[in-house]
Scaffold this motif. Structure first.
Motif, PDB file in Angstrom:
ATOM      1  N   ALA A  36      43.417  53.212  34.421  1.00 60.63           N
ATOM      2  CA  ALA A  36      42.188  53.183  35.124  1.00 60.63           C
ATOM      3  C   ALA A  36      41.915  51.876  35.604  1.00 60.63           C
ATOM      4  O   ALA A  36      41.121  51.541  36.611  1.00 60.63           O
ATOM      5  CB  ALA A  36      41.121  53.550  34.228  1.00 60.63           C
ATOM      6  N   THR A  37      42.019  50.777  34.661  1.00 65.32           N
ATOM      7  CA  THR A  37      41.615  49.367  35.183  1.00 65.32           C
ATOM      8  C   THR A  37      42.430  48.738  36.414  1.00 65.32           C
ATOM      9  O   THR A  37      41.801  48.090  37.180  1.00 65.32           O
ATOM     10  CB  THR A  37      41.816  48.370  33.986  1.00 65.32           C
ATOM     11  N   LYS A  38      43.596  49.223  36.502  1.00 70.82           N
ATOM     12  CA  LYS A  38      44.448  48.840  37.729  1.00 70.82           C
ATOM     13  C   LYS A  38      43.744  49.419  38.976  1.00 70.82           C
ATOM     14  O   LYS A  38      43.391  48.727  40.045  1.00 70.82           O
ATOM     15  CB  LYS A  38      45.717  49.142  37.476  1.00 70.82           C
ATOM     16  N   ILE A  39      43.519  50.685  38.784  1.00 76.09           N
ATOM     17  CA  ILE A  39      42.882  51.550  40.153  1.00 76.09           C
ATOM     18  C   ILE A  39      41.760  50.940  40.328  1.00 76.09           C
ATOM     19  O   ILE A  39      41.299  50.931  41.733  1.00 76.09           O
ATOM     20  CB  ILE A  39      42.864  53.076  39.701  1.00 76.09           C
ATOM     21  N   SER A  40      40.883  50.380  39.513  1.00 79.66           N
ATOM     22  CA  SER A  40      39.544  50.020  39.858  1.00 79.66           C
ATOM     23  C   SER A  40      39.470  48.784  40.616  1.00 79.66           C
ATOM     24  O   SER A  40      38.650  48.347  41.295  1.00 79.66           O
ATOM     25  CB  SER A  40      38.551  49.528  38.520  1.00 79.66           C
ATOM     26  N   GLU A  41      40.893  48.108  41.041  1.00 76.65           N
ATOM     27  CA  GLU A  41      40.897  46.888  41.502  1.00 76.65           C
ATOM     28  C   GLU A  41      41.030  47.098  42.871  1.00 76.65           C
ATOM     29  O   GLU A  41      41.265  46.224  43.904  1.00 76.65           O
ATOM     30  CB  GLU A  41      41.691  45.673  40.793  1.00 76.65           C
ATOM     31  N   PHE A  42      41.857  48.351  43.365  1.00 71.79           N
ATOM     32  CA  PHE A  42      42.115  48.459  44.669  1.00 71.79           C
ATOM     33  C   PHE A  42      40.718  48.519  45.409  1.00 71.79           C
ATOM     34  O   PHE A  42      39.572  49.160  45.255  1.00 71.79           O
ATOM     35  CB  PHE A  42      42.647  49.928  44.826  1.00 71.79           C
ATOM     36  N   ASP A  43      40.963  48.039  46.748  1.00 69.80           N
ATOM     37  CA  ASP A  43      39.983  48.008  47.781  1.00 69.80           C
ATOM     38  C   ASP A  43      39.080  49.436  48.072  1.00 69.80           C
ATOM     39  O   ASP A  43      38.153  49.205  48.216  1.00 69.80           O
ATOM     40  CB  ASP A  43      40.276  47.414  48.868  1.00 69.80           C
ATOM     41  N   ASN A  44      40.180  50.172  48.276  1.00 66.31           N
ATOM     42  CA  ASN A  44      39.659  51.759  48.318  1.00 66.31           C
ATOM     43  C   ASN A  44      38.913  52.093  47.143  1.00 66.31           C
ATOM     44  O   ASN A  44      38.012  52.867  47.527  1.00 66.31           O
ATOM     45  CB  ASN A  44      40.903  52.861  48.526  1.00 66.31           C
ATOM     46  N   THR A  45      38.985  51.841  45.950  1.00 64.63           N
ATOM     47  CA  THR A  45      38.240  52.220  44.779  1.00 64.63           C
ATOM     48  C   THR A  45      36.887  51.476  44.809  1.00 64.63           C
ATOM     49  O   THR A  45      35.927  52.155  44.696  1.00 64.63           O
ATOM     50  CB  THR A  45      39.072  51.760  43.594  1.00 64.63           C
ATOM     51  N   ARG A  46      36.912  50.533  45.335  1.00 70.86           N
ATOM     52  CA  ARG A  46      35.690  49.661  45.472  1.00 70.86           C
ATOM     53  C   ARG A  46      34.668  50.216  46.478  1.00 70.86           C
ATOM     54  O   ARG A  46      33.494  50.107  46.424  1.00 70.86           O
ATOM     55  CB  ARG A  46      35.825  48.028  45.737  1.00 70.86           C
ATOM     56  N   GLY A 183      44.374  37.099  38.962  1.00 71.07           N
ATOM     57  CA  GLY A 183      43.318  36.812  38.565  1.00 71.07           C
ATOM     58  C   GLY A 183      42.133  37.886  38.914  1.00 71.07           C
ATOM     59  O   GLY A 183      40.927  37.846  38.331  1.00 71.07           O
ATOM     60  N   ARG A 184      42.304  38.588  40.019  1.00 70.39           N
ATOM     61  CA  ARG A 184      41.631  39.717  40.580  1.00 70.39           C
ATOM     62  C   ARG A 184      41.037  40.766  39.332  1.00 70.39           C
ATOM     63  O   ARG A 184      40.104  41.456  39.468  1.00 70.39           O
ATOM     64  CB  ARG A 184      42.071  40.125  41.887  1.00 70.39           C
ATOM     65  N   PHE A 185      42.174  40.844  38.575  1.00 75.98           N
ATOM     66  CA  PHE A 185      42.088  41.774  37.586  1.00 75.98           C
ATOM     67  C   PHE A 185      40.812  41.364  36.224  1.00 75.98           C
ATOM     68  O   PHE A 185      40.312  42.227  35.801  1.00 75.98           O
ATOM     69  CB  PHE A 185      43.168  42.151  36.575  1.00 75.98           C
ATOM     70  N   GLU A 190      38.337  29.802  40.276  1.00 80.95           N
ATOM     71  CA  GLU A 190      38.880  28.494  40.403  1.00 80.95           C
ATOM     72  C   GLU A 190      38.182  27.554  39.579  1.00 80.95           C
ATOM     73  O   GLU A 190      36.947  27.394  39.111  1.00 80.95           O
ATOM     74  CB  GLU A 190      38.830  27.893  41.744  1.00 80.95           C
ATOM     75  N   GLY A 191      39.021  26.852  38.540  1.00 78.01           N
ATOM     76  CA  GLY A 191      38.340  26.011  37.580  1.00 78.01           C
ATOM     77  C   GLY A 191      38.170  26.643  36.111  1.00 78.01           C
ATOM     78  O   GLY A 191      37.867  25.699  35.203  1.00 78.01           O
TER      79      GLY A 191
END
Length: 234
Positions: A36-46, A183-185, A190-191
């Motif tokens: 579920a956490t991987k799917i949540s980062e797809f653009d379509n999911t958002r 990093g998107r997950f 930055e920093g």
């Protein structure tokens, strides 16, 4: 805090890293899952309500079908039943998030004499701790150096094993991968500096009974160290 670590005279760092990578491949082969956490980062999911509902359904399935059945067996002495249920439910429903795969990784590593333990990560900005990264990993320290809150960039003697992302790498390199590639997950910016938190007292122990049972009944989990690829005994 006492942490068991391998005798570096027995196997090289590269050899142990290779064995840990094989564990990740075993998990990928034996447990093909939707996260579920991987799917949540797809653009379509958002952007798409249907994908959002699907993600919520997968998360509910993980909770109801995988984690809830394990809950009564979280005490000492019940580890074997917990791991048996975990394997049965993940195989049956084909869903899991990082915490579930971390438990599987710990089990398979330990039955192959790779004494890993669960860890989590936190991040800082400008020297101030900002928050916890919602992600479970396994670690293998090669020395007894202080780990708590240490930056990954400084932990050259700690192997990070991430079955959710499917890699094993030493902490400095793993930290770069978490930030630049994944990093998107984790919502990293930055920093941000990633630190290790190795304290996870609620994790089930991989006892001698557990090791003996799974080596006997799940020989496909055993790494054949004489071959470069995994030997799946059917």
């Amino acid at each position: 805090m006492k942490i068991n670590f391998l005798d570096m005279g027995m196997m090289s760092r590269k050899q142990i890293k290779n064995e840990a990578e094989k564990v990740c491949r075993i998990i990928n082969s034996e447990f093909p899952v939707i996260s579920a956490t991987k799917i949540s980062e797809f653009d379509n999911t958002r952007n798409n309500p249907k994908f959002k509902l699907f993600t919520q359904e997968i998360q509910k399935r993980i909770t109801d079908k995988v984690r809830d059945p394990m809950w009564p067996y979280r005490g000492d002495g019940q580890e074997l039943e917990l791991f048996k249920i975990l394997i049965e439910k993940v195989k049956e429903f084909r869903v899991a998030n990082c915490g579930d795969l971390s438990k599987l990784c710990k089990l398979i590593c330990n039955i192959n004499n790779i004494p890993t333990r669960k860890a989590e990560m936190i991040f800082s900005q400008d020297g101030i701790l900002k928050g916890r990264i919602d992600h479970a990993i396994q670690i293998l320290p090669f020395t007894d150096e202080q780990l708590k809150f240490a930056p990954l960039s400084k932990l050259k003697d700690v192997l990070i094993i991430d079955p959710w992302l499917g890699f094993a790498e030493f902490a400095p390199k793993a930290g770069e991968m978490f930030q630049k590639e994944y990093g998107r997950f984790f919502g990293l910016e930055e920093g941000n500096i990633i630190h290790l938190d190795p304290l996870n007292n609620m994790e089930p122990h991989v006892t001698k009974e557990v090791i003996e049972y799974f080596r006997r009944h799940f020989p496909q989990f055993i790494i054949n160290k004489n071959k470069p690829l995994i030997n799946h005994n059917k």
